[in-house]
Design an enzyme around this catalytic site. Structure first.
Site, PDB file in Angstrom:
ATOM      1  N   CYS A  89       2.057  -7.512   9.331  1.00 35.52           N
ATOM      2  CA  CYS A  89       2.654  -7.583   7.990  1.00 35.52           C
ATOM      3  C   CYS A  89       2.666  -6.202   7.345  1.00 35.52           C
ATOM      4  O   CYS A  89       2.407  -6.053   6.142  1.00 35.52           O
ATOM      5  CB  CYS A  89       1.932  -8.595   7.114  1.00 35.52           C
ATOM      6  SG  CYS A  89       0.134  -8.491   7.128  1.00 35.52           S
ATOM      7  N   GLY A  90       2.937  -5.175   8.144  1.00 37.58           N
ATOM      8  CA  GLY A  90       3.069  -3.820   7.612  1.00 37.58           C
ATOM      9  C   GLY A  90       1.767  -3.308   7.014  1.00 37.58           C
ATOM     10  O   GLY A  90       0.683  -3.487   7.568  1.00 37.58           O
TER      11      GLY A  90
END
Length: 286
Positions: A89-90
């Protein structure tokens, strides 16, 4: 240069990765819609409840908020770090970890600090450097108000018992699918708000103001923590959707570059074979 078989295998591998990232993006997009609707619908209620509590508290005299508004000398702090149970998720989890570390070092450098982690990813990293009082990964398995209220009650009991002099929440606030804002909010004690003498409101209270405030405080604290967890949950899916979208685009770009390289290598191999055939025919003729 890699041979044709190696390039072909890489193209196939990247194609499989594209399918996975594209599927994850669509799943996160579907979950984001539901999570975004939940936090959008909850924010006005939470803000109005906090505003009402602060307005009432500002008009009361003395320590009417009870044990939850007691201001003590800060010697021990508990930071509630809210991350996710899953990755990909970055910078969603890393932003909270960095915010937690900077808060400990810059704000509470000379104070004893413990952590209360919600989410597996934050606990895995922060537990290596700091003392984690407790970790709750199970909240996201069934994200309901009752489950979060249980944690809020535990935090309130720790503060009332004097185990900690200050409790803060660190979480990602959802702005949109591409933007999450790392926030640090004070949970306990309740921050005093100065009353505005220019605003005169004439209300009839039943029961008394004091009873209303004492009844609203626990509910407001539970709602505050639930809103933070909900915000983080929506921000997680937004970050994952954006990250998977970028990963899919990068994989497509890499696949296109490899296809170009593969076609060039194949064309060069075909040209060499033709030259060898022509050269052999010329040798026979001579």
């Amino acid at each position: 240069m890699a041979n044709l078989k190696e390039i072909r295998n890489r193209i196939t591998s990247i194609g499989s990765t594209m399918q996975i990232t594209s599927a994850m993006k669509m799943v996160s997009a579907a979950k984001l819609k539901k999570a975004q609707d939940a936090i959008t619908a909850m924010r006005p209620y939470s803000s109005k409840l906090t505003e009402l509590l602060q307005s009432l508290s500002a008009t009361l005299e003395g320590n009417t908020g009870g044990a939850y508004s007691e201001q003590r000398k800060v010697s021990k702090v508990l930071l509630v770090a809210i991350t996710s149970n899953r990755g990909l998720c970055g910078g969603f989890n890393s932003s909270i970890i960095k915010k937690t570390v900077s808060t400990v070092q810059e704000k509470y450098g000379n104070v004893e600090v413990d952590l209360f982690t919600i989410g597996k990813k934050g606990n895995d990293i922060l537990s290596k450097e700091y003392n984690v009082f407790e970790n709750r990964n199970d909240v996201f398995d069934d994200l309901t108000f009752d489950n979060v209220a249980e944690i809020a009650e535990q935090l309130m009991d720790l503060y009332v018992a004097g185990s900690y002099d200050k409790i803060e929440i660190i979480y990602n606030r959802f702005k949109n699918a591409a933007t999450q804002i790392a926030m640090v909010e004070q949970f306990l004690p309740i921050e005093p708000v100065e009353s505005d003498d220019n605003i005169q409101l004439d209300y009839i209270f039943e029961p008394s103001k004091e009873e209303i405030v004492l009844d609203l405080i626990p509910k407001s604290l539970k709602t505050q923590l639930y809103k933070a967890v909900r915000d983080s949950f929506a921000a997680e899916h937004g970050a994952r959707m954006t990250a998977m979208h970028k990963a899919t685009d990068n994989a497509k770009e890499l696949r296109d570059d490899l296809l170009l390289t593969y076609n060039k290598a194949r064309q060069a191999a075909i040209t060499n074979e033709i030259l060898e055939i022509v050269g052999g025919a010329e040798a026979l003729n001579n």
